[in-house]
Scaffold this active site. Structure first.
Site, PDB file in Angstrom:
ATOM      1  N   LEU A   1      69.059 -11.264 -17.155  1.00  0.00           N
ATOM      2  CA  LEU A   1      67.644 -11.038 -16.908  1.00  0.00           C
ATOM      3  C   LEU A   1      66.854 -11.472 -18.137  1.00  0.00           C
ATOM      4  CD1 LEU A   1      69.418  -8.568 -15.562  1.00  0.00           C
ATOM      5  CD2 LEU A   1      67.179  -7.599 -15.100  1.00  0.00           C
TER       6      LEU A   1
ATOM      7  N   GLY B   1      64.556  -7.557 -21.169  1.00  0.00           N
ATOM      8  CA  GLY B   1      65.618  -8.565 -21.255  1.00  0.00           C
ATOM      9  C   GLY B   1      66.994  -7.942 -21.349  1.00  0.00           C
ATOM     10  N   SER B   2      67.914  -8.334 -20.481  1.00  0.00           N
ATOM     11  CA  SER B   2      69.173  -7.606 -20.422  1.00  0.00           C
ATOM     12  C   SER B   2      70.186  -8.317 -19.522  1.00  0.00           C
ATOM     13  CB  SER B   2      68.909  -6.196 -19.909  1.00  0.00           C
ATOM     14  OG  SER B   2      68.026  -6.258 -18.804  1.00  0.00           O
ATOM     15  N   ARG B   3      71.177  -7.537 -19.072  1.00  0.00           N
ATOM     16  CA  ARG B   3      72.276  -8.094 -18.286  1.00  0.00           C
ATOM     17  C   ARG B   3      72.819  -7.018 -17.344  1.00  0.00           C
ATOM     18  NH1 ARG B   3      76.899 -11.667 -20.668  1.00  0.00           N
ATOM     19  NH2 ARG B   3      78.602 -11.407 -19.200  1.00  0.00           N
TER      20      ARG B   3
END
Length: 198
Positions: A80, A166-168
């Site tokens: 993301l 922002g990430s995963r």
């Protein structure tokens, strides 16, 4: 807009009003522009959820960056960016049997080591099938919000949490799932089918 966004938006609106009333109208635009950015990041659009009982839907918006069979699972990773919607959703229907927080580092979410080393929340949902997935913090994302509790029933596509900035998201698909996406595909939380139970 996701409710968490109001914690950021409200102070910015108040600051803009203070600038305006205090005679600093020329800089009022600064908190207003930041406020628009907050509303964009915390947006929470409605999604059309499939009624296909065999479908596993994406838990997050973003780009597929990993598809790898490992032991008894297919590991699927979604990256993301800060431009993606960050509200996460339940990929299947069932009861939340696990919501385990794991402290860790804050590597760039694109880095494969982030799956193991980064701060994350590991969630398992069990119903007709069982599925485990992880919300993973990145170098900018430093807060994972979980809006559900262990023992709660969720429907496919229900909003379950939020990862800030922002990430995963990693999904552990059992081998009896047929993957419906490939690396590079873009998916949308709740509405994109990422796999089907065979």
């Amino acid at each position: 807009m996701a409710k968490d966004g109001y914690y950021f938006l409200t102070p910015l609106v108040l600051l803009a009003l203070i600038f305006w009333w205090g005679g600093f109208s020329e800089i009022t635009f600064i908190p207003l522009v930041l406020g628009v950015g907050v509303m964009f990041f915390f947006r929470d659009p409605e999604r059309t959820i499939t009624d296909d009982r065999q479908a596993v839907v994406s838990p997050a918006d973003g780009k597929i960056i990993r598809l790898e069979q490992k032991e008894n699972y297919i590991f699927l990773s979604i990256f993301l960016s800060v431009l993606d919607v960050h509200v996460t959703r339940a990929p299947i229907e069932g009861v939340i049997t696990k919501g385990e927080y794991r402290a860790g580092r804050f590597r760039i979410a694109y880095d494969e080591r982030a799956s193991v080393e980064n701060e994350q929340l590991v969630i398992t949902i069990a119903g007709e099938h069982e599925l485990t997935f992880s919300l993973i913090a990145g170098i900018v994302a430093r807060r994972i919000r979980f809006w559900k509790e262990k023992g709660q029933q969720v429907s496919k596509g229900d909003r379950i949490g939020l990862i800030r900035f922002g990430s995963r998201v990693d999904v552990m698909l059992p081998l009896h799932c047929q993957c419906a996406v490939k690396i590079g595909d873009r998916v949308m939380a709740g509405s994109s089918v990422i796999a089907r139970w065979e």
